[in-house]
Write an enzyme that holds these catalytic residues in place. Structure first.
Site, PDB file in Angstrom:
ATOM      1  N   ARG A  40      42.347  35.047  40.600  1.00  0.00           N
ATOM      2  CA  ARG A  40      42.877  35.365  41.920  1.00  0.00           C
ATOM      3  C   ARG A  40      42.246  36.634  42.491  1.00  0.00           C
ATOM      4  O   ARG A  40      42.397  36.935  43.653  1.00  0.00           O
ATOM      5  CB  ARG A  40      44.394  35.548  41.862  1.00  0.00           C
ATOM      6  CG  ARG A  40      45.156  34.333  41.371  1.00  0.00           C
ATOM      7  CD  ARG A  40      46.654  34.602  41.244  1.00  0.00           C
ATOM      8  NE  ARG A  40      47.276  34.871  42.525  1.00  0.00           N
ATOM      9  CZ  ARG A  40      47.774  36.044  42.887  1.00  0.00           C
ATOM     10  NH1 ARG A  40      47.677  37.081  42.083  1.00  0.00           N
ATOM     11  NH2 ARG A  40      48.339  36.200  44.057  1.00  0.00           N
ATOM     12  N   ARG A  52      33.283  41.386  45.194  1.00  0.00           N
ATOM     13  CA  ARG A  52      32.428  41.191  46.360  1.00  0.00           C
ATOM     14  C   ARG A  52      31.158  42.033  46.247  1.00  0.00           C
ATOM     15  O   ARG A  52      31.210  43.171  45.775  1.00  0.00           O
ATOM     16  CB  ARG A  52      33.183  41.564  47.644  1.00  0.00           C
ATOM     17  CG  ARG A  52      34.472  40.759  47.841  1.00  0.00           C
ATOM     18  CD  ARG A  52      34.959  40.866  49.271  1.00  0.00           C
ATOM     19  NE  ARG A  52      36.196  40.131  49.434  1.00  0.00           N
ATOM     20  CZ  ARG A  52      37.391  40.703  49.641  1.00  0.00           C
ATOM     21  NH1 ARG A  52      37.480  42.012  49.733  1.00  0.00           N
ATOM     22  NH2 ARG A  52      38.472  39.964  49.779  1.00  0.00           N
ATOM     23  N   ARG A  56      58.836  39.260  34.393  1.00  0.00           N
ATOM     24  CA  ARG A  56      58.673  40.702  34.567  1.00  0.00           C
ATOM     25  C   ARG A  56      59.497  41.117  35.780  1.00  0.00           C
ATOM     26  O   ARG A  56      59.664  40.345  36.735  1.00  0.00           O
ATOM     27  CB  ARG A  56      57.208  41.062  34.806  1.00  0.00           C
ATOM     28  CG  ARG A  56      56.282  40.682  33.679  1.00  0.00           C
ATOM     29  CD  ARG A  56      56.538  41.454  32.412  1.00  0.00           C
ATOM     30  NE  ARG A  56      56.139  42.853  32.542  1.00  0.00           N
ATOM     31  CZ  ARG A  56      56.302  43.767  31.583  1.00  0.00           C
ATOM     32  NH1 ARG A  56      56.891  43.436  30.440  1.00  0.00           N
ATOM     33  NH2 ARG A  56      55.898  45.007  31.755  1.00  0.00           N
ATOM     34  N   ARG A  79      51.595  51.686  40.469  1.00  0.00           N
ATOM     35  CA  ARG A  79      51.106  52.045  41.789  1.00  0.00           C
ATOM     36  C   ARG A  79      52.139  52.873  42.528  1.00  0.00           C
ATOM     37  O   ARG A  79      53.312  52.914  42.156  1.00  0.00           O
ATOM     38  CB  ARG A  79      50.746  50.805  42.596  1.00  0.00           C
ATOM     39  CG  ARG A  79      51.896  49.852  42.863  1.00  0.00           C
ATOM     40  CD  ARG A  79      51.408  48.606  43.613  1.00  0.00           C
ATOM     41  NE  ARG A  79      52.495  47.659  43.871  1.00  0.00           N
ATOM     42  CZ  ARG A  79      52.351  46.524  44.559  1.00  0.00           C
ATOM     43  NH1 ARG A  79      51.172  46.197  45.061  1.00  0.00           N
ATOM     44  NH2 ARG A  79      53.373  45.705  44.757  1.00  0.00           N
ATOM     45  N   GLU A 125      56.106  52.571  41.222  1.00  0.00           N
ATOM     46  CA  GLU A 125      56.488  51.228  40.791  1.00  0.00           C
ATOM     47  C   GLU A 125      56.233  51.072  39.291  1.00  0.00           C
ATOM     48  O   GLU A 125      55.118  51.311  38.817  1.00  0.00           O
ATOM     49  CB  GLU A 125      55.679  50.205  41.584  1.00  0.00           C
ATOM     50  CG  GLU A 125      56.168  48.788  41.492  1.00  0.00           C
ATOM     51  CD  GLU A 125      55.473  47.893  42.505  1.00  0.00           C
ATOM     52  OE1 GLU A 125      54.883  46.896  42.074  1.00  0.00           O
ATOM     53  OE2 GLU A 125      55.512  48.219  43.719  1.00  0.00           O
ATOM     54  N   TYR A 139      54.097  31.729  40.209  1.00  0.00           N
ATOM     55  CA  TYR A 139      53.789  32.885  41.038  1.00  0.00           C
ATOM     56  C   TYR A 139      53.338  32.381  42.403  1.00  0.00           C
ATOM     57  O   TYR A 139      52.263  31.779  42.528  1.00  0.00           O
ATOM     58  CB  TYR A 139      52.696  33.755  40.412  1.00  0.00           C
ATOM     59  CG  TYR A 139      52.435  35.008  41.210  1.00  0.00           C
ATOM     60  CD1 TYR A 139      53.100  36.189  40.908  1.00  0.00           C
ATOM     61  CD2 TYR A 139      51.559  35.001  42.296  1.00  0.00           C
ATOM     62  CE1 TYR A 139      52.890  37.328  41.665  1.00  0.00           C
ATOM     63  CE2 TYR A 139      51.343  36.134  43.051  1.00  0.00           C
ATOM     64  CZ  TYR A 139      52.014  37.299  42.723  1.00  0.00           C
ATOM     65  OH  TYR A 139      51.816  38.423  43.484  1.00  0.00           O
ATOM     66  N   ASP A 174      52.914  33.391  46.645  1.00  0.00           N
ATOM     67  CA  ASP A 174      52.983  34.333  47.748  1.00  0.00           C
ATOM     68  C   ASP A 174      53.888  33.772  48.845  1.00  0.00           C
ATOM     69  O   ASP A 174      54.226  32.588  48.851  1.00  0.00           O
ATOM     70  CB  ASP A 174      51.583  34.596  48.305  1.00  0.00           C
ATOM     71  CG  ASP A 174      50.736  35.442  47.363  1.00  0.00           C
ATOM     72  OD1 ASP A 174      51.309  36.288  46.652  1.00  0.00           O
ATOM     73  OD2 ASP A 174      49.506  35.239  47.321  1.00  0.00           O
TER      74      ASP A 174
END
Length: 382
Positions: free
Chosen positions: A171, A175, A246, A276, A299, A347, A349
């Site tokens: 995922r 680049r 989690r 983060r 977090e 999972y 989005d």
């Protein structure tokens, strides 16, 4: 006919609205005291900043139908997620791109040179990666892997990367240009008035009764059908065991001005306990300058206990075996359909939950019009 929809996130809201528009009575419940599920947002009383209570959410999708659907219910401002990361005492840009590669290795490579450079770094002996670690080593080599993925992954998932499936890393893009947009999707944005306002507008329709602070276990009523977006193992009272998740803990702090200069800063080193820091006024750049104060959250990721909100399905080998048992149990149970991240233990989005909910509505219309039974799953959870 009266239906029950369990969960006031996007999946539940889309389903409830569709049923209500078709003239059906709907009871929409959630055990939390607010709408929106893990996408819930609110105006902070101290600072006026729009806060993403359960961590930052950026809406992104490649599906035009989904994009058009959500924009019916609120204005979305364009937003590009540009993540920064601290590794070894230096700041880099993510996802790994040409700037990251040149910064990290002290080079001035062009795209062709960088691609060749990383190809030489990659472990070409790994032909078919068996796990997360092998996938990373075969893509980017040991230096970038240990700098940006190893420590962060250990903290996020609580296991060695070699224990995680290779599919997780697929995922994450690499680049060979200077594009630091974290997502590749053509449609990206954040709602002007937050996600909870979008949910409120979706379900602002006749025929929907809303009950917050209400668990499905507390409802004593027979329904034509139940659409369940909560954890699939909980629906069956964990009779086969608990699936692993989690969860996240957040440490809030405030300050004056601008704390970190960006919305999200990842901390990749394993010895930093949090994954983060998010600074929430940066998720609304159209209004951030009017706030003199700032709200940030550290977090922390950990294994979910019985009383914790589940966030990320672990889906390791043991959980997959248990999930298959619950799927078999669900297929033998009439009168309930499981949807969404928790209901299908995947999972997902935000955009995918909406896309799948809309597809479920399409199929539901066909089945109900011909008086056929609704399925336990509209999308294969495996």
């Amino acid at each position: 006919m009266r239906y029950c929809v369990v969960g006031c996130g996007f999946s539940g809201a889309v389903l409830a609205r569709h049923l209500a528009r078709k003239g059906h009575k709907v009871l929409l419940i959630d055990e939390r005291n607010h709408l929106g599920g893990n996408c819930h947002t609110y105006r902070d009383a101290n600072t006026g900043i729009m806060v993403h209570q359960y961590g930052p959410h950026i809406f992104h999708t490649g599906d035009r139908r989904t994009w058009d659907y959500v924009r019916q219910f609120g204005n979305f401002y364009p937003y590009v997620n540009r993540v920064k990361a601290i590794s070894g005492g230096r700041v880099y840009t993510l996802p790994i791109n040409l700037l990251t590669i040149n910064q990290f290795f002290g080079q001035t490579l062009n795209p062709h040179e960088a691609r060749q450079f990383i190809t030489e770094k990659a472990d070409r002996n790994i032909v078919s990666p068996r796990n997360f670690e092998e996938q990373a080593l075969s893509m980017i080599g040991p230096e970038l892997y240990h700098a940006f993925f190893y420590g962060y992954t250990c903290k996020q998932w609580g296991v060695q990367p070699s224990e995680l499936p290779a599919s997780i890393l697929k995922r994450l893009p690499v680049r060979f240009n200077y594009d630091d947009n974290y997502f590749n999707h053509p449609y990206q944005g954040i709602p002007e008035n937050g996600y909870t306002a979008i949910i409120e507008n979706i379900i602002n329709i006749e025929n929907i009764e809303i009950k917050l602070k209400t668990s499905f276990e507390d409802i004593d009523e027979d329904f034509s059908h139940v659409f369940y977006t909560g954890p699939i193992d909980r629906y069956f009272n964990f009779r086969l065991g608990r699936l692993g998740y989690r969860t996240l803990s957040f440490e809030r702090f405030e300050g004056d001005g601008d704390y970190q200069g960006t919305a999200v800063m990842n901390y990749c080193d394993e010895d930093v306990p949090y994954t983060r820091i998010s600074e929430h006024k940066h998720f609304a750049p159209w209004e951030q300058e009017k706030f003199s104060r700032t709200v940030c959250f550290r977090e922390f990721s950990r294994l979910a206990g019985p009383d914790d909100a589940p966030y990320y399905p672990i889906r390791l080998a043991g959980e997959k075996r248990l999930l298959n048992d619950y799927i078999a149990l669900a297929r033998s149970t009439r009168g309930v359909s499981f949807l969404g991240r928790l209901g299908t233990y995947r999972y997902l989005d935000m955009d995918v939950t909406i896309t799948e909910a809309l597809a479920a509505c399409d199929r539901m219309d066909t089945l109900l019009s011909t008086q056929q039974e609704l399925p336990p799953f509209f999308t294969d959870p495996v």
